[in-house]
Design an enzyme around this catalytic site. Structure first.
Site, PDB file in Angstrom:
ATOM      1  N   LYS A 175     -96.011  59.966  17.924  1.00  0.00           N
ATOM      2  CA  LYS A 175     -96.996  59.376  18.844  1.00  0.00           C
ATOM      3  C   LYS A 175     -98.384  59.328  18.213  1.00  0.00           C
ATOM      4  CE  LYS A 175     -94.597  61.057  22.969  1.00  0.00           C
ATOM      5  NZ  LYS A 175     -93.898  59.904  23.516  1.00  0.00           N
ATOM      6  N   CYS A 191     -89.652  59.023  32.109  1.00  0.00           N
ATOM      7  CA  CYS A 191     -89.253  60.435  31.999  1.00  0.00           C
ATOM      8  C   CYS A 191     -90.138  61.328  32.861  1.00  0.00           C
ATOM      9  CB  CYS A 191     -89.267  60.916  30.552  1.00  0.00           C
ATOM     10  SG  CYS A 191     -88.193  59.977  29.480  1.00  0.00           S
ATOM     11  N   HIS A 232     -93.788  65.379  32.147  1.00  0.00           N
ATOM     12  CA  HIS A 232     -92.678  64.677  31.492  1.00  0.00           C
ATOM     13  C   HIS A 232     -91.433  65.571  31.618  1.00  0.00           C
ATOM     14  CE1 HIS A 232     -90.263  63.290  28.030  1.00  0.00           C
ATOM     15  NE2 HIS A 232     -90.945  62.159  28.106  1.00  0.00           N
ATOM     16  N   ASP A 282     -98.337  70.906  26.974  1.00  0.00           N
ATOM     17  CA  ASP A 282     -97.653  69.754  26.401  1.00  0.00           C
ATOM     18  C   ASP A 282     -98.732  68.759  25.963  1.00  0.00           C
ATOM     19  OD1 ASP A 282     -96.519  67.302  25.978  1.00  0.00           O
ATOM     20  OD2 ASP A 282     -95.376  67.256  27.847  1.00  0.00           O
ATOM     21  N   GLN A 329     -99.447  63.608  24.686  1.00  0.00           N
ATOM     22  CA  GLN A 329    -100.321  62.444  24.923  1.00  0.00           C
ATOM     23  C   GLN A 329    -101.790  62.771  24.697  1.00  0.00           C
ATOM     24  OE1 GLN A 329     -99.087  59.525  25.304  1.00  0.00           O
ATOM     25  NE2 GLN A 329     -97.000  59.929  25.958  1.00  0.00           N
TER      26      GLN A 329
HETATM   27  N1  7TS Z   1     -94.480  65.116  26.927  1.00  0.00           N
HETATM   28  C1  7TS Z   1     -95.137  63.992  27.223  1.00  0.00           C
HETATM   29  C2  7TS Z   1     -96.382  64.056  28.038  1.00  0.00           C
HETATM   30  C3  7TS Z   1     -94.653  62.779  26.739  1.00  0.00           C
HETATM   31  O1  7TS Z   1     -95.321  61.651  27.027  1.00  0.00           O
HETATM   32  C4  7TS Z   1     -93.466  62.758  25.956  1.00  0.00           C
HETATM   33  C5  7TS Z   1     -92.862  61.471  25.469  1.00  0.00           C
HETATM   34  C6  7TS Z   1     -92.851  63.972  25.668  1.00  0.00           C
HETATM   35  C7  7TS Z   1     -93.372  65.128  26.177  1.00  0.00           C
HETATM   36  C8  7TS Z   1     -91.628  64.053  24.814  1.00  0.00           C
HETATM   37  O2  7TS Z   1     -91.943  63.772  23.504  1.00  0.00           O
HETATM   38  P1  7TS Z   1     -90.794  63.632  22.381  1.00  0.00           P
HETATM   39  O3  7TS Z   1     -91.509  63.173  21.184  1.00  0.00           O
HETATM   40  O4  7TS Z   1     -90.177  64.982  22.246  1.00  0.00           O
HETATM   41  O5  7TS Z   1     -89.819  62.627  22.925  1.00  0.00           O
HETATM   42  N2  7TS Z   1     -93.166  60.389  26.277  1.00  0.00           N
HETATM   43  C9  7TS Z   1     -92.573  59.163  26.294  1.00  0.00           C
HETATM   44  C10 7TS Z   1     -92.991  58.162  27.130  1.00  0.00           C
HETATM   45  O6  7TS Z   1     -93.903  58.256  27.938  1.00  0.00           O
HETATM   46  N3  7TS Z   1     -92.219  57.083  26.929  1.00  0.00           N
HETATM   47  O7  7TS Z   1     -91.344  57.372  25.967  1.00  0.00           O
HETATM   48  C11 7TS Z   1     -91.552  58.666  25.567  1.00  0.00           C
END
Ligand code: 7TS
Length: 411
Positions: free
Chosen positions: A225, A365, A122, A199, A202
């Site tokens: 999430k 992303c 990501h 990371d 997910q």
């Molecule tokens: N890493 C992964 C693997 C992710 O899927 C996401 C968010 C992030 C980092 C960032 O997380 P945040 O909470 O700091 O934004 N992924 C997604 C997505 O797949 N669609 O919208 C956000």
């Protein structure tokens, strides 16, 4: 076994109609919905316990502080961190990864050092390392993927060498639906005296995670999430590293003494948490953790596996539908990215929305991944604990309707 149909009743937002159809929410990789228990926790906090933490001596301040620190303990237990001091509250995965890059990176990454990431990351696990590499004149390297979308572990063995200072890798992909072998990568990194940052955005919401067992140095994830609110996340770090790292932000709460020209920092974990934290957010995250723990993370994992076993072959049977990532359901998580021949993913997502099915379309992303796969975009359905086989049927049906519509011009 999870009874997803009855779970849906605990999520008020899921009970509505979208475009005259009952909502099927399949955008859980972007963010998940919140159960009543979590919403109630937020309301209760502001109704009964709101005060600033760590500074007040009055009863409300003590109440808020207790709840805030109890939330930290809850997170510690969830990920099996050794101690509470290793659990830092952040705004989310993105902030957590940026903190590692800025604080650890600026102190420990030197000119010529190699930072190894993968093509499935990501942006929040790409751009902070690009920037760090520029600041420190370090070298950013990518582990390639196999044709089924797995991390190429043989290539990882070649890329991770004595020159590697840091490996940053997703525990689970937000596009390809694969889980990466973190234990193996950690051993590989440590064999070469490199640090590993994971990371877990997910992964933590979908399966049991044990940072001590994985032996990772850093681990990042987001509350939103996993049924928690937005604006709260976690950075786990080993005390060994956190002790040696400088805070990223400075101000109130994180100091020991402030003299006119010099200051000292307080102890872990507060040294990293400058300013008034997201108190309600952390308490609500703890409530989400309670909610999910009661159901069971192993059960959630199993439930999503069953959904994938059910839906993947049905999707694979649709002529003209290309699915990315591993073809075998046993290798695929509840994140399923696909394209319909000749149709733009945004058009597909809009057509599915007309059927009440919420999915995401775009680059998710993960532009380096799409470039690597030579794709402009995909449509993505992502499942969670409250999704049912009926939801899966609605997805399959809506894709078929979409296909027919664009072929014939009618729904
Ligand atoms: N890493 C992964 C693997 C992710 O899927 C996401 C968010 C992030 C980092 C960032 O997380 P945040 O909470 O700091 O934004 N992924 C997604 C997505 O797949 N669609 O919208 C956000």
């Amino acid at each position: 076994m999870i009874d997803a149909k009855s779970l849906q009743e605990e999520f008020p937002i899921l009970g509505q109609e979208i475009n005259d159809e009952p909502l099927v929410y399949l955008d859980n990789a972007a963010t998940t919905q919140k159960p009543k228990a979590v919403l109630q926790t937020i309301e209760d906090y502001y109704y009964k316990a709101n005060a600033n933490v760590h500074r007040g001596v009055h009863s409300l301040a003590e109440r808020a502080t207790k709840k805030y620190e109890a939330a930290r303990e809850k997170v510690r237990q969830l990920i099996h961190a050794h101690e509470r001091a290793e659990v830092l509250f952040t705004r989310g995965t993105t902030t957590s990864l940026n903190w590692i890059a800025q604080s650890f990176g600026d102190a420990f990454i030197h000119e010529g050092d190699e930072i190894v990431i993968s093509y499935m990351e990501h942006h929040s696990n790409v751009v902070p390392w690009q920037q760090l590499a520029k600041r420190r004149k370090a070298v950013l390297k990518y582990i390639p993927l196999t044709k089924d979308g797995f991390l190429d572990i043989d290539e990882a063995r070649k890329q991770i060498t004595d020159k590697t200072a840091l490996v940053a890798i997703a525990h689970a992909s937000n596009v390809l639906g694969v889980i990466n072998p973190i234990e193996e990568l950690t051993q590989l990194a440590h064999k070469h005296q490199a640090v590993i940052a994971v990371d877990g955005a997910q992964a933590v919401p979908h399966m049991p995670v044990d940072v001590e067992k994985l032996d990772v140095d850093f681990y990042a994830f987001s509350g939103h999430k996993m049924c928690g609110p937005t604006g709260i996340g976690v950075l786990y770090g080993k005390r060994y590293w956190l002790e040696q790292m400088e805070p990223v932000e400075f101000g109130g709460e994180m100091i020991d003494f402030v003299h006119p020209y010099e200051s000292t920092w307080t102890e872990l974990p507060w040294k990293f948490e400058a300013g008034t934290p997201n108190i309600a957010g952390s308490i609500a995250l703890a409530s989400a953790i309670d909610y999910l723990t009661k159901i069971g993370f192993a059960e959630i994992y199993q439930h999503e596996k069953e959904l994938v076993n059910y839906v993947l072959p049905r999707l694979q049977a649709i002529d003209g539908l290309t699915i990315y990532g591993p073809p075998e359901p046993r290798d695929h998580t509840g994140v399923i990215a696909f394209n319909l021949d000749g149709l733009h993913p945004h058009d597909v997502a809009s057509a599915l929305d007309m059927e009440g099915v919420a999915v995401r379309a775009g680059h998710h992303c993960a532009q380096p991944l799409l470039e690597y796969l030579d794709l402009a975009a995909t449509t993505r359905a992502s499942f969670y604990l409250y999704n049912t086989k009926e939801d899966a049927d609605r997805l399959v049906e809506a894709i078929k309707v979409t296909k027919e519509f664009f072929k014939n011009g009618t729904f």
